[in-house]
Design a protein around this motif. Sequence first.
Motif, PDB file in Angstrom:
ATOM      1  N   THR A 259       5.953   9.668   1.940  1.00 40.26           N
ATOM      2  CA  THR A 259       7.453   9.843   1.603  1.00 40.26           C
ATOM      3  C   THR A 259       7.692   9.681   0.090  1.00 40.26           C
ATOM      4  O   THR A 259       6.793   9.316  -0.724  1.00 40.26           O
ATOM      5  N   CYS A 260       8.638  10.455  -0.284  1.00 38.11           N
ATOM      6  CA  CYS A 260       9.238  10.018  -1.784  1.00 38.11           C
ATOM      7  C   CYS A 260      10.630  10.232  -1.696  1.00 38.11           C
ATOM      8  O   CYS A 260      11.356  10.835  -1.070  1.00 38.11           O
ATOM      9  N   TRP A 261      11.366   8.951  -2.453  1.00 34.32           N
ATOM     10  CA  TRP A 261      12.680   8.865  -2.395  1.00 34.32           C
ATOM     11  C   TRP A 261      13.075   9.780  -3.799  1.00 34.32           C
ATOM     12  O   TRP A 261      12.714   9.348  -4.870  1.00 34.32           O
ATOM     13  N   ILE A 262      13.973  10.562  -3.638  1.00 37.46           N
ATOM     14  CA  ILE A 262      14.423  11.405  -4.664  1.00 37.46           C
ATOM     15  C   ILE A 262      15.784  11.364  -4.976  1.00 37.46           C
ATOM     16  O   ILE A 262      16.492  11.641  -4.462  1.00 37.46           O
ATOM     17  N   GLY A 263      15.788  10.557  -6.224  1.00 39.30           N
ATOM     18  CA  GLY A 263      17.288  10.376  -6.899  1.00 39.30           C
ATOM     19  C   GLY A 263      17.650  11.581  -7.753  1.00 39.30           C
ATOM     20  O   GLY A 263      18.883  11.511  -7.988  1.00 39.30           O
ATOM     21  N   GLU A 264      16.681  12.194  -8.388  1.00 40.68           N
ATOM     22  CA  GLU A 264      17.114  13.115  -9.488  1.00 40.68           C
ATOM     23  C   GLU A 264      18.004  14.140  -8.941  1.00 40.68           C
ATOM     24  O   GLU A 264      18.970  14.909  -9.536  1.00 40.68           O
ATOM     25  N   ILE A 265      18.008  14.569  -7.344  1.00 40.23           N
ATOM     26  CA  ILE A 265      18.818  15.324  -7.103  1.00 40.23           C
ATOM     27  C   ILE A 265      20.332  15.092  -6.695  1.00 40.23           C
ATOM     28  O   ILE A 265      21.067  15.944  -6.575  1.00 40.23           O
TER      29      ILE A 265
ATOM     30  N   VAL B  92      14.481  19.065 -10.018  1.00 36.60           N
ATOM     31  CA  VAL B  92      13.150  19.488 -10.758  1.00 36.60           C
ATOM     32  C   VAL B  92      11.939  19.529 -10.068  1.00 36.60           C
ATOM     33  O   VAL B  92      11.078  20.053 -10.607  1.00 36.60           O
ATOM     34  N   TYR B  93      11.817  18.571  -9.018  1.00 32.54           N
ATOM     35  CA  TYR B  93      10.662  18.574  -8.477  1.00 32.54           C
ATOM     36  C   TYR B  93      10.378  19.332  -7.212  1.00 32.54           C
ATOM     37  O   TYR B  93       9.666  19.358  -6.210  1.00 32.54           O
ATOM     38  N   GLN B  94      11.056  20.667  -7.666  1.00 31.12           N
ATOM     39  CA  GLN B  94      10.919  21.535  -6.346  1.00 31.12           C
ATOM     40  C   GLN B  94       9.546  21.945  -6.030  1.00 31.12           C
ATOM     41  O   GLN B  94       9.376  22.417  -4.790  1.00 31.12           O
TER      42      GLN B  94
ATOM     43  N   ASN C 253       0.828  -1.257  -0.064  1.00 30.42           N
ATOM     44  CA  ASN C 253      -0.117  -0.175   0.070  1.00 30.42           C
ATOM     45  C   ASN C 253       0.751   1.447  -0.105  1.00 30.42           C
ATOM     46  O   ASN C 253       0.337   2.361  -0.352  1.00 30.42           O
ATOM     47  N   ARG C 254       2.118   1.032   0.333  1.00 26.33           N
ATOM     48  CA  ARG C 254       3.016   2.402   0.200  1.00 26.33           C
ATOM     49  C   ARG C 254       2.946   2.885  -1.135  1.00 26.33           C
ATOM     50  O   ARG C 254       2.881   2.121  -2.113  1.00 26.33           O
ATOM     51  N   ARG C 255       2.839   4.052  -1.394  1.00 30.61           N
ATOM     52  CA  ARG C 255       2.901   4.954  -2.680  1.00 30.61           C
ATOM     53  C   ARG C 255       3.684   5.997  -2.480  1.00 30.61           C
ATOM     54  O   ARG C 255       3.908   6.700  -1.320  1.00 30.61           O
ATOM     55  N   SER C 256       4.751   6.394  -3.518  1.00 33.80           N
ATOM     56  CA  SER C 256       5.232   7.617  -3.308  1.00 33.80           C
ATOM     57  C   SER C 256       4.490   8.592  -3.470  1.00 33.80           C
ATOM     58  O   SER C 256       3.574   8.924  -4.081  1.00 33.80           O
ATOM     59  N   VAL C 257       4.759   9.862  -2.291  1.00 28.69           N
ATOM     60  CA  VAL C 257       3.594  10.774  -2.018  1.00 28.69           C
ATOM     61  C   VAL C 257       4.387  12.103  -2.607  1.00 28.69           C
ATOM     62  O   VAL C 257       5.324  12.398  -2.056  1.00 28.69           O
ATOM     63  N   ARG C 258       3.621  12.803  -3.345  1.00 31.36           N
ATOM     64  CA  ARG C 258       4.233  14.114  -3.908  1.00 31.36           C
ATOM     65  C   ARG C 258       3.504  15.278  -3.678  1.00 31.36           C
ATOM     66  O   ARG C 258       3.616  16.220  -4.378  1.00 31.36           O
ATOM     67  N   ALA C 259       2.596  15.312  -2.583  1.00 31.41           N
ATOM     68  CA  ALA C 259       2.068  16.506  -2.385  1.00 31.41           C
ATOM     69  C   ALA C 259       1.889  16.340  -0.687  1.00 31.41           C
ATOM     70  O   ALA C 259       1.480  15.241  -0.196  1.00 31.41           O
TER      71      ALA C 259
ATOM     72  N   SER D 296      -3.487   5.158  -7.034  1.00 30.26           N
ATOM     73  CA  SER D 296      -2.993   3.895  -6.755  1.00 30.26           C
ATOM     74  C   SER D 296      -2.815   3.236  -7.961  1.00 30.26           C
ATOM     75  O   SER D 296      -3.594   3.202  -8.948  1.00 30.26           O
ATOM     76  N   ARG D 297      -1.641   2.526  -8.092  1.00 33.27           N
ATOM     77  CA  ARG D 297      -1.284   1.855  -9.273  1.00 33.27           C
ATOM     78  C   ARG D 297      -1.174   0.506  -9.146  1.00 33.27           C
ATOM     79  O   ARG D 297      -0.700  -0.179  -8.141  1.00 33.27           O
ATOM     80  N   ARG D 298      -1.838  -0.431  -9.937  1.00 33.27           N
ATOM     81  CA  ARG D 298      -1.552  -1.733 -10.035  1.00 33.27           C
ATOM     82  C   ARG D 298      -0.146  -2.114 -10.564  1.00 33.27           C
ATOM     83  O   ARG D 298       0.042  -1.782 -11.889  1.00 33.27           O
ATOM     84  N   LYS D 299       0.559  -2.588  -9.538  1.00 31.92           N
ATOM     85  CA  LYS D 299       1.735  -3.214 -10.134  1.00 31.92           C
ATOM     86  C   LYS D 299       1.715  -4.646 -10.836  1.00 31.92           C
ATOM     87  O   LYS D 299       0.842  -5.406 -10.425  1.00 31.92           O
ATOM     88  N   ILE D 300       2.222  -4.624 -12.072  1.00 29.83           N
ATOM     89  CA  ILE D 300       2.206  -5.782 -12.644  1.00 29.83           C
ATOM     90  C   ILE D 300       3.200  -6.775 -12.314  1.00 29.83           C
ATOM     91  O   ILE D 300       4.376  -6.658 -12.311  1.00 29.83           O
TER      92      ILE D 300
HETATM   93  C1  LIG Z   1      16.502   4.937  -6.630  1.00 33.60           C
HETATM   94  C2  LIG Z   1      14.978   5.613  -6.885  1.00 33.60           C
HETATM   95  C3  LIG Z   1      15.143   7.007  -7.060  1.00 33.60           C
HETATM   96  C4  LIG Z   1      14.066   7.725  -7.420  1.00 33.60           C
HETATM   97  N1  LIG Z   1      13.823   9.032  -7.741  1.00 33.60           N
HETATM   98  C5  LIG Z   1      12.660   9.669  -7.756  1.00 33.60           C
HETATM   99  C6  LIG Z   1      12.687  11.126  -7.970  1.00 33.60           C
HETATM  100  O1  LIG Z   1      13.926  11.564  -8.499  1.00 33.60           O
HETATM  101  N2  LIG Z   1      11.698  11.644  -8.117  1.00 33.60           N
HETATM  102  C7  LIG Z   1      10.526  11.180  -7.832  1.00 33.60           C
HETATM  103  O2  LIG Z   1       9.286  11.835  -7.803  1.00 33.60           O
HETATM  104  N3  LIG Z   1      10.253   9.740  -7.536  1.00 33.60           N
HETATM  105  C8  LIG Z   1      11.578   9.069  -7.362  1.00 33.60           C
HETATM  106  N4  LIG Z   1      11.731   7.843  -7.224  1.00 33.60           N
HETATM  107  C9  LIG Z   1      10.284   7.019  -6.890  1.00 33.60           C
HETATM  108  C10 LIG Z   1       9.837   6.359  -7.917  1.00 33.60           C
HETATM  109  O3  LIG Z   1       9.450   7.074  -9.079  1.00 33.60           O
HETATM  110  C11 LIG Z   1       8.531   5.375  -7.564  1.00 33.60           C
HETATM  111  O4  LIG Z   1       9.040   4.584  -6.349  1.00 33.60           O
HETATM  112  C12 LIG Z   1       8.090   4.549  -8.643  1.00 33.60           C
HETATM  113  O5  LIG Z   1       7.378   5.259  -9.502  1.00 33.60           O
HETATM  114  C13 LIG Z   1       6.979   3.641  -8.198  1.00 33.60           C
HETATM  115  O6  LIG Z   1       6.056   4.286  -7.698  1.00 33.60           O
HETATM  116  P1  LIG Z   1       5.796   4.084  -5.972  1.00 33.60           P
HETATM  117  O7  LIG Z   1       6.819   4.341  -5.043  1.00 33.60           O
HETATM  118  O8  LIG Z   1       4.639   4.727  -5.762  1.00 33.60           O
HETATM  119  O9  LIG Z   1       5.356   2.651  -5.907  1.00 33.60           O
HETATM  120  C14 LIG Z   1      12.585   7.007  -7.006  1.00 33.60           C
HETATM  121  C15 LIG Z   1      12.886   5.709  -6.587  1.00 33.60           C
HETATM  122  C16 LIG Z   1      13.871   5.011  -6.579  1.00 33.60           C
HETATM  123  C17 LIG Z   1      13.828   3.662  -5.963  1.00 33.60           C
END
Ligand SMILES: Cc1cc2nc3c(=O)[nH]c(=O)nc-3n(C[C@H](O)[C@H](O)[C@H](O)COP(=O)(O)O)c2cc1C
Length: 173
Positions: free
Chosen positions: A120-126, A66-68, A10-16, A160-164
């Motif tokens: 939470t969101c994992w930000i790698g782009e930075i 870019v996600y500022q 159920n965890r999803r990346s949260v961007r708001a 909510s995205r269904r993962k395949i």
């Molecule tokens: C190594 C890594 C880097 C990521 N970098 C970004 C990022 O820079 N910006 C962003 O919005 N999401 C980033 N994400 C989140 C992914 O986009 C996200 O986990 C993926 O689309 C699946 O969605 P979910 O987390 O909701 O299941 C990153 C995830 C990982 C594991």
Amino acid sequence: MDSIMSHIVNRRSVRAYTAKKVDRNDILTMLTAASWAPSGNNLQPWKFCVIMEDAELIKNLASLTVYQNWVKDAACLIAVFLDARALDNNIPDIYIKHVQAIGAAIQNMLLVAHGLGLGTCWIGEILKNADKVRDLLNIAADLQLMAVLSVGYPGKDPKSRRKIVSENIVGWF
Ligand SMILES: Cc1cc2nc3c(=O)[nH]c(=O)nc-3n(C[C@H](O)[C@H](O)[C@H](O)COP(=O)(O)O)c2cc1C
């Protein structure tokens, strides 16, 4: 579904995020979860920098991605580093192992945060601006930036995205 599996699914990346502050104890719980991650040779190569008091610093860090537009709204940012002092050349593939351990630590944090009602969101782009992140945080060069995590109360439910889950990802022997 048992609770671990339900948090994983159920965890999803949260961007708001809402403006609600996060509790320091919740962040400490996330860091504890990180510390319990497995690591090669138990070297625990991670270091963290938590930014939750200094709103200006959150804004400045956000400007390095870019996600500022939504990162700036996070109540807390956690910068995750690989401590190069934990690199031991006598251990084969130690850098890869450390990167993997840090991935495990991050996932522990994301899952625990989800359990606490935090987004939470994992930000790698930075990472392209890793040097600037280190400069802003006054961090020594032997700490290599692995990710920045945004943390806060979800402003809206993420899609909510269904993962395949397909048989294509596994070979059975
Ligand atoms: C190594 C890594 C880097 C990521 N970098 C970004 C990022 O820079 N910006 C962003 O919005 N999401 C980033 N994400 C989140 C992914 O986009 C996200 O986990 C993926 O689309 C699946 O969605 P979910 O987390 O909701 O299941 C990153 C995830 C990982 C594991």
